[in-house]
Motif scaffolding. Structure first.
Motif, PDB file in Angstrom:
ATOM      1  N   ILE A  51       0.835  -1.204   0.000  1.00  0.00           N
ATOM      2  CA  ILE A  51       0.000   0.000   0.000  1.00  0.00           C
ATOM      3  C   ILE A  51       0.869   1.254   0.000  1.00  0.00           C
ATOM      4  N   ILE A  52       2.124   1.110   0.479  1.00  0.00           N
ATOM      5  CA  ILE A  52       3.101   2.205   0.381  1.00  0.00           C
ATOM      6  C   ILE A  52       3.725   2.108  -1.004  1.00  0.00           C
ATOM      7  N   ARG A  53       3.399   3.044  -1.859  1.00  0.00           N
ATOM      8  CA  ARG A  53       3.704   2.933  -3.288  1.00  0.00           C
ATOM      9  C   ARG A  53       5.185   3.082  -3.608  1.00  0.00           C
ATOM     10  N   ASP A  54       5.924   3.825  -2.798  1.00  0.00           N
ATOM     11  CA  ASP A  54       7.347   4.034  -3.067  1.00  0.00           C
ATOM     12  C   ASP A  54       8.124   2.770  -2.715  1.00  0.00           C
ATOM     13  N   ILE A  55       8.596   2.046  -3.742  1.00  0.00           N
ATOM     14  CA  ILE A  55       9.263   0.757  -3.526  1.00  0.00           C
ATOM     15  C   ILE A  55      10.540   0.923  -2.712  1.00  0.00           C
ATOM     16  N   GLN A  58      24.690   3.645  15.131  1.00  0.00           N
ATOM     17  CA  GLN A  58      24.324   3.430  13.729  1.00  0.00           C
ATOM     18  C   GLN A  58      22.817   3.188  13.587  1.00  0.00           C
ATOM     19  N   LEU A  59      22.260   2.409  14.502  1.00  0.00           N
ATOM     20  CA  LEU A  59      20.827   2.126  14.448  1.00  0.00           C
ATOM     21  C   LEU A  59      20.017   3.401  14.669  1.00  0.00           C
ATOM     22  N   GLN A  60      20.492   4.227  15.574  1.00  0.00           N
ATOM     23  CA  GLN A  60      19.842   5.504  15.867  1.00  0.00           C
ATOM     24  C   GLN A  60      19.845   6.406  14.624  1.00  0.00           C
ATOM     25  N   LYS A  61      20.974   6.440  13.928  1.00  0.00           N
ATOM     26  CA  LYS A  61      21.083   7.273  12.727  1.00  0.00           C
ATOM     27  C   LYS A  61      20.164   6.768  11.620  1.00  0.00           C
ATOM     28  N   GLN A  62      20.086   5.451  11.446  1.00  0.00           N
ATOM     29  CA  GLN A  62      19.216   4.895  10.402  1.00  0.00           C
ATOM     30  C   GLN A  62      17.749   5.138  10.732  1.00  0.00           C
ATOM     31  N   CYS A  63      17.407   5.058  12.005  1.00  0.00           N
ATOM     32  CA  CYS A  63      16.031   5.336  12.433  1.00  0.00           C
ATOM     33  C   CYS A  63      15.684   6.797  12.139  1.00  0.00           C
ATOM     34  N   ALA A  64      16.583   7.706  12.489  1.00  0.00           N
ATOM     35  CA  ALA A  64      16.352   9.142  12.256  1.00  0.00           C
ATOM     36  C   ALA A  64      16.239   9.436  10.759  1.00  0.00           C
ATOM     37  N   LEU A  65      17.077   8.777   9.944  1.00  0.00           N
ATOM     38  CA  LEU A  65      17.044   8.981   8.493  1.00  0.00           C
ATOM     39  C   LEU A  65      15.714   8.516   7.910  1.00  0.00           C
ATOM     40  N   LEU A  66      15.231   7.358   8.376  1.00  0.00           N
ATOM     41  CA  LEU A  66      13.962   6.846   7.864  1.00  0.00           C
ATOM     42  C   LEU A  66      12.798   7.750   8.273  1.00  0.00           C
ATOM     43  N   ILE A  67      12.860   8.297   9.473  1.00  0.00           N
ATOM     44  CA  ILE A  67      11.813   9.239   9.913  1.00  0.00           C
ATOM     45  C   ILE A  67      11.764  10.437   8.972  1.00  0.00           C
ATOM     46  N   ARG A  68      12.944  10.965   8.626  1.00  0.00           N
ATOM     47  CA  ARG A  68      12.993  12.132   7.727  1.00  0.00           C
ATOM     48  C   ARG A  68      12.420  11.779   6.358  1.00  0.00           C
ATOM     49  N   GLU A  69      12.767  10.607   5.839  1.00  0.00           N
ATOM     50  CA  GLU A  69      12.281  10.205   4.511  1.00  0.00           C
ATOM     51  C   GLU A  69      10.767   9.978   4.533  1.00  0.00           C
ATOM     52  N   LEU A  70      10.278   9.415   5.623  1.00  0.00           N
ATOM     53  CA  LEU A  70       8.833   9.215   5.746  1.00  0.00           C
ATOM     54  C   LEU A  70       8.100  10.555   5.865  1.00  0.00           C
ATOM     55  N   GLU A  71       8.710  11.513   6.549  1.00  0.00           N
ATOM     56  CA  GLU A  71       8.110  12.850   6.672  1.00  0.00           C
ATOM     57  C   GLU A  71       8.001  13.512   5.302  1.00  0.00           C
ATOM     58  N   VAL A  72       9.057  13.378   4.500  1.00  0.00           N
ATOM     59  CA  VAL A  72       9.052  13.951   3.146  1.00  0.00           C
ATOM     60  C   VAL A  72       7.972  13.278   2.298  1.00  0.00           C
ATOM     61  N   TYR A  73       7.890  11.956   2.409  1.00  0.00           N
ATOM     62  CA  TYR A  73       6.892  11.197   1.638  1.00  0.00           C
ATOM     63  C   TYR A  73       5.478  11.565   2.094  1.00  0.00           C
ATOM     64  N   LYS A  74       5.310  11.743   3.386  1.00  0.00           N
ATOM     65  CA  LYS A  74       4.001  12.135   3.941  1.00  0.00           C
ATOM     66  C   LYS A  74       3.555  13.474   3.355  1.00  0.00           C
ATOM     67  N   ALA A  75       4.476  14.422   3.293  1.00  0.00           N
ATOM     68  CA  ALA A  75       4.140  15.737   2.730  1.00  0.00           C
ATOM     69  C   ALA A  75       3.776  15.605   1.248  1.00  0.00           C
ATOM     70  N   ARG A  76       4.444  14.693   0.549  1.00  0.00           N
ATOM     71  CA  ARG A  76       4.188  14.521  -0.884  1.00  0.00           C
ATOM     72  C   ARG A  76       2.813  13.915  -1.135  1.00  0.00           C
ATOM     73  N   ILE A  77       2.433  12.901  -0.362  1.00  0.00           N
ATOM     74  CA  ILE A  77       1.150  12.247  -0.630  1.00  0.00           C
ATOM     75  C   ILE A  77      -0.017  13.040  -0.048  1.00  0.00           C
ATOM     76  N   ASN A  78       0.277  13.962   0.844  1.00  0.00           N
ATOM     77  CA  ASN A  78      -0.781  14.826   1.390  1.00  0.00           C
ATOM     78  C   ASN A  78      -0.974  16.086   0.559  1.00  0.00           C
ATOM     79  N   GLY A  79       0.010  16.344  -0.338  1.00  0.00           N
ATOM     80  CA  GLY A  79      -0.037  17.569  -1.123  1.00  0.00           C
ATOM     81  C   GLY A  79      -1.070  17.535  -2.238  1.00  0.00           C
TER      82      GLY A  79
END
Length: 237
Positions: free
Chosen positions: A136-140, A216-237
């Motif tokens: 359901i999340i379209r971005d592969i 490293q795990l903390q950094k990857q978690c933070a990076l994924l949060i940022r990418e999801l935030e960007v994607y959220k703004a895109r699909i809500n736009g």
């Protein structure tokens, strides 16, 4: 409407106008096909609309779950950082060197101290997996990163078990020498430092490796949060 078509069909058959009846039959079939196609289109439209609503909800829920994970990882990293600093403080003593260390009992006690387990919030990812809705999340690419991070979480649980086992083993060795594990006395420490398994247990308790892994795990978690935030703004736009 159906009564009108039925009456027309019967009249054409009665008047033996076969060619006109055939043309009428083809037209009726076309109308049925068009009706089916329209119904399918409406159904697909509704399904796509529901999927888009669901995607927005799941993305938002994943962000909230990962933010909770980030807070917990930050706490664990802070603990491991303190544990690492204490280990560096007593490193000369572990090497057999004479060294004056402030709060030495505290720094030794930190070596067998155990932090609460890392328990990631998996409510949303489990729902997506169990219901077969990951697509359901379209971005592969984003979808793969989500799965990859949660796979790392699973590996982290195994590494954490190994780390805690080493700490519990060290705690057992310490309990042979200290009346109070939280406040080891100088005389007890001097005796314990003659015990090679005890010293080696502190040296090899994986503190630095665990700190780096959590970082490293903390950094990857933070990076994924940022990418999801960007994607959220895109699909809500």
């Amino acid at each position: 409407m159906l009564r009108f078509f039925r009456t027309l069909r019967q009249r054409l058959l009665t008047e033996n106008k076969f060619s006109k009846y055939l043309l009428y039959a083809v037209g009726e079939i076309l109308l049925v096909v068009i009706g089916i196609l329209i119904a399918l289109q409406i159904n697909n439209w509704n399904e796509n609309r529901n999927n888009r609503f669901a995607e927005k909800r799941y993305v938002n829920d994943l962000i909230e779950d990962l933010k909770n994970d980030s807070i917990m990882l930050n706490d664990i990293y802070g603990f491991l950082e303190s544990k690492s600093r204490s280990k560096e403080k007593i490193a000369p003593i572990l090497r057999g060197e004479l060294a004056a260390v402030d709060s030495m009992a505290y720094h030794f006690n930190m070596q067998w101290a155990v932090q609460d387990r890392f328990t990631p919030t998996t409510t949303t990812i489990e729902e997506l997996k169990n219901d077969g809705k990951l697509n359901i999340i379209r971005d592969i690419g984003l979808r793969r990163k989500i799965v990859s991070l949660y796979n790392l979480y699973s590996k982290e649980e195994f590494a954490e078990d190994m780390f805690n086992q080493q700490n519990f083993k060290l705690m057992g060795l310490a309990s042979q020498h200290f009346g109070n594990l939280l406040e080891p006395k100088p005389g007890e420490l001097s005796e314990a430092l003659q015990n090679k398994p005890f010293v080696n247990g502190i040296i090899a308790n994986f503190t630095f490796a665990r700190k780096d892994a959590i970082d490293q795990l903390q950094k990857q978690c933070a990076l994924l949060i940022r990418e999801l935030e960007v994607y959220k703004a895109r699909i809500n736009g």
